[in-house]
Design a protein around this motif. Sequence first.
Motif, PDB file in Angstrom:
ATOM      1  N   HIS A 116      31.355  44.506  36.654  1.00  0.00           N
ATOM      2  CA  HIS A 116      30.972  45.357  35.529  1.00  0.00           C
ATOM      3  C   HIS A 116      32.053  46.383  35.189  1.00  0.00           C
ATOM      4  CE1 HIS A 116      29.921  48.119  38.811  1.00  0.00           C
ATOM      5  NE2 HIS A 116      29.228  47.125  39.323  1.00  0.00           N
ATOM      6  N   ASN A 117      33.314  46.011  35.433  1.00  0.00           N
ATOM      7  CA  ASN A 117      34.421  46.910  35.105  1.00  0.00           C
ATOM      8  C   ASN A 117      35.579  46.065  34.562  1.00  0.00           C
ATOM      9  OD1 ASN A 117      36.920  48.477  35.427  1.00  0.00           O
ATOM     10  ND2 ASN A 117      35.620  50.007  36.406  1.00  0.00           N
ATOM     11  N   GLU A 118      35.788  46.122  33.273  1.00  0.00           N
ATOM     12  CA  GLU A 118      36.780  45.279  32.614  1.00  0.00           C
ATOM     13  C   GLU A 118      38.201  45.592  33.076  1.00  0.00           C
ATOM     14  OE1 GLU A 118      38.595  42.453  30.564  1.00  0.00           O
ATOM     15  OE2 GLU A 118      36.404  42.660  30.695  1.00  0.00           O
ATOM     16  N   VAL A 119      38.495  46.867  33.332  1.00  0.00           N
ATOM     17  CA  VAL A 119      39.838  47.257  33.764  1.00  0.00           C
ATOM     18  C   VAL A 119      40.181  46.591  35.094  1.00  0.00           C
ATOM     19  CG1 VAL A 119      41.293  49.180  34.507  1.00  0.00           C
ATOM     20  CG2 VAL A 119      39.792  49.446  32.523  1.00  0.00           C
ATOM     21  N   ILE A 120      39.262  46.678  36.045  1.00  0.00           N
ATOM     22  CA  ILE A 120      39.492  46.080  37.364  1.00  0.00           C
ATOM     23  C   ILE A 120      39.501  44.563  37.274  1.00  0.00           C
ATOM     24  CG2 ILE A 120      38.625  45.881  39.722  1.00  0.00           C
ATOM     25  CD1 ILE A 120      39.817  48.625  38.942  1.00  0.00           C
ATOM     26  N   ARG A 121      38.620  44.002  36.457  1.00  0.00           N
ATOM     27  CA  ARG A 121      38.577  42.550  36.285  1.00  0.00           C
ATOM     28  C   ARG A 121      39.919  42.023  35.781  1.00  0.00           C
ATOM     29  NH1 ARG A 121      33.901  42.288  34.266  1.00  0.00           N
ATOM     30  NH2 ARG A 121      34.374  42.411  32.052  1.00  0.00           N
ATOM     31  N   SER A 122      40.506  42.737  34.840  1.00  0.00           N
ATOM     32  CA  SER A 122      41.802  42.334  34.291  1.00  0.00           C
ATOM     33  C   SER A 122      42.903  42.410  35.351  1.00  0.00           C
ATOM     34  CB  SER A 122      42.152  43.223  33.102  1.00  0.00           C
ATOM     35  OG  SER A 122      43.430  42.925  32.603  1.00  0.00           O
ATOM     36  N   GLU A 123      42.884  43.474  36.158  1.00  0.00           N
ATOM     37  CA  GLU A 123      43.893  43.628  37.211  1.00  0.00           C
ATOM     38  C   GLU A 123      43.785  42.512  38.250  1.00  0.00           C
ATOM     39  OE1 GLU A 123      46.416  45.652  37.596  1.00  0.00           O
ATOM     40  OE2 GLU A 123      46.033  46.873  35.817  1.00  0.00           O
ATOM     41  N   ILE A 124      42.553  42.190  38.648  1.00  0.00           N
ATOM     42  CA  ILE A 124      42.341  41.146  39.650  1.00  0.00           C
ATOM     43  C   ILE A 124      42.798  39.791  39.111  1.00  0.00           C
ATOM     44  CG2 ILE A 124      40.572  39.824  40.888  1.00  0.00           C
ATOM     45  CD1 ILE A 124      39.041  42.404  41.291  1.00  0.00           C
ATOM     46  N   ALA A 125      42.441  39.487  37.864  1.00  0.00           N
ATOM     47  CA  ALA A 125      42.812  38.202  37.275  1.00  0.00           C
ATOM     48  C   ALA A 125      44.327  38.054  37.179  1.00  0.00           C
ATOM     49  CB  ALA A 125      42.177  38.069  35.888  1.00  0.00           C
ATOM     50  N   LYS A 126      44.999  39.114  36.768  1.00  0.00           N
ATOM     51  CA  LYS A 126      46.456  39.075  36.639  1.00  0.00           C
ATOM     52  C   LYS A 126      47.121  38.850  38.000  1.00  0.00           C
ATOM     53  CE  LYS A 126      48.428  42.927  35.491  1.00  0.00           C
ATOM     54  NZ  LYS A 126      48.840  44.084  34.679  1.00  0.00           N
ATOM     55  N   ASN A 127      46.645  39.558  39.000  1.00  0.00           N
ATOM     56  CA  ASN A 127      47.219  39.403  40.329  1.00  0.00           C
ATOM     57  C   ASN A 127      46.896  38.027  40.905  1.00  0.00           C
ATOM     58  OD1 ASN A 127      48.483  40.614  42.836  1.00  0.00           O
ATOM     59  ND2 ASN A 127      46.471  40.079  43.643  1.00  0.00           N
ATOM     60  N   ALA A 128      45.688  37.531  40.666  1.00  0.00           N
ATOM     61  CA  ALA A 128      45.288  36.231  41.198  1.00  0.00           C
ATOM     62  C   ALA A 128      46.170  35.113  40.669  1.00  0.00           C
ATOM     63  CB  ALA A 128      43.826  35.953  40.865  1.00  0.00           C
ATOM     64  N   GLU A 129      46.543  35.197  39.392  1.00  0.00           N
ATOM     65  CA  GLU A 129      47.425  34.186  38.809  1.00  0.00           C
ATOM     66  C   GLU A 129      48.789  34.209  39.494  1.00  0.00           C
ATOM     67  OE1 GLU A 129      46.915  31.906  36.475  1.00  0.00           O
ATOM     68  OE2 GLU A 129      44.834  32.437  36.053  1.00  0.00           O
ATOM     69  N   THR A 130      49.293  35.402  39.753  1.00  0.00           N
ATOM     70  CA  THR A 130      50.585  35.537  40.433  1.00  0.00           C
ATOM     71  C   THR A 130      50.523  34.966  41.838  1.00  0.00           C
ATOM     72  OG1 THR A 130      51.130  37.534  39.172  1.00  0.00           O
ATOM     73  CG2 THR A 130      52.311  37.197  41.246  1.00  0.00           C
ATOM     74  N   VAL A 131      49.468  35.325  42.569  1.00  0.00           N
ATOM     75  CA  VAL A 131      49.305  34.867  43.954  1.00  0.00           C
ATOM     76  C   VAL A 131      49.139  33.356  44.003  1.00  0.00           C
ATOM     77  CG1 VAL A 131      47.736  34.898  45.930  1.00  0.00           C
ATOM     78  CG2 VAL A 131      48.407  37.038  44.837  1.00  0.00           C
ATOM     79  N   ARG A 132      48.313  32.796  43.116  1.00  0.00           N
ATOM     80  CA  ARG A 132      48.093  31.352  43.097  1.00  0.00           C
ATOM     81  C   ARG A 132      49.401  30.597  42.861  1.00  0.00           C
ATOM     82  NH1 ARG A 132      43.384  29.270  41.589  1.00  0.00           N
ATOM     83  NH2 ARG A 132      42.605  30.816  43.071  1.00  0.00           N
ATOM     84  N   SER A 133      50.222  31.110  41.952  1.00  0.00           N
ATOM     85  CA  SER A 133      51.511  30.472  41.665  1.00  0.00           C
ATOM     86  C   SER A 133      52.432  30.539  42.877  1.00  0.00           C
ATOM     87  CB  SER A 133      52.182  31.150  40.465  1.00  0.00           C
ATOM     88  OG  SER A 133      51.421  30.962  39.293  1.00  0.00           O
ATOM     89  N   MET A 134      52.482  31.696  43.537  1.00  0.00           N
ATOM     90  CA  MET A 134      53.315  31.852  44.730  1.00  0.00           C
ATOM     91  C   MET A 134      52.905  30.878  45.824  1.00  0.00           C
ATOM     92  SD  MET A 134      53.478  36.025  44.974  1.00  0.00           S
ATOM     93  CE  MET A 134      53.929  35.968  46.709  1.00  0.00           C
ATOM     94  N   GLU A 135      51.600  30.805  46.073  1.00  0.00           N
ATOM     95  CA  GLU A 135      51.101  29.953  47.145  1.00  0.00           C
ATOM     96  C   GLU A 135      51.317  28.473  46.830  1.00  0.00           C
ATOM     97  OE1 GLU A 135      47.535  32.897  48.760  1.00  0.00           O
ATOM     98  OE2 GLU A 135      47.030  31.161  47.535  1.00  0.00           O
ATOM     99  N   THR A 136      51.031  28.088  45.600  1.00  0.00           N
ATOM    100  CA  THR A 136      51.185  26.687  45.204  1.00  0.00           C
ATOM    101  C   THR A 136      52.633  26.247  45.313  1.00  0.00           C
ATOM    102  OG1 THR A 136      49.293  26.832  43.699  1.00  0.00           O
ATOM    103  CG2 THR A 136      50.860  25.038  43.323  1.00  0.00           C
TER     104      THR A 136
END
Length: 222
Positions: A116-136
């Motif tokens: 229920h917090n768009e600011v945090i949701r956006s931060e998590i999504a952005k970081n998750a994309e970076t992490v997923r790319s690094m790991e893959t």
Amino acid sequence: MTSDVKKPRRKRHAERPDIKEALLDATETLIREEGYAAATARRIASKVGLKHQVIFYYFGSQDELLAALFRRFADAQNERLKAALNSETPLSSLWHLHRDPESTRFTLEFMALANHNEVIRSEIAKNAETVRSMETEAVERHLRQRGIEPRMSPQMVTILTNALARLLVQEASLGIHLGHEEARRLSDASFAAFEAMGATIGGVEPIIDAMETGEPLGRDAG
């Protein structure tokens, strides 16, 4: 008679980096000890002996303070992740990193807040994309170095590794342990099997094979 000489503007007080860090530290402590709901502006500020208005002076809003804390945490985690992925045992290191209960529980607090917090949701999504790319990229690189053409994509390997590690920590925090030891043994065997293999066994798929048998495979296997 009015003077048209402009009065000099009152200078804004210079920001103090130590106070900014202290506010971030206080917020992190509250979230780790009591959960994200405890991290109100008043409680954060009181922890450093200041009035709650200091939050808005240094961060603009409480959401921005929480976002800054998440970015600080994510930056530190990503440095640990880089070290894990560049080690001689990338999958085992990745697995153990994501199984760390303290960092995983902290991440889960932010994920709950993101509902229920768009600011945090956006931060998590952005970081998750970076992490997923690094790991893959890292898993793909290590598979390629070993001459392995997997049936399971490197991206899927990272998703399943993250998901299982996070689930084990989340359940353990609730007192659920049924099946955890078997899951840990199977995962440890799977990753050890992969990392024991060399490029001389092209075509062998140690991750999948070990998951099917539950037995680690040595360098002379195949």
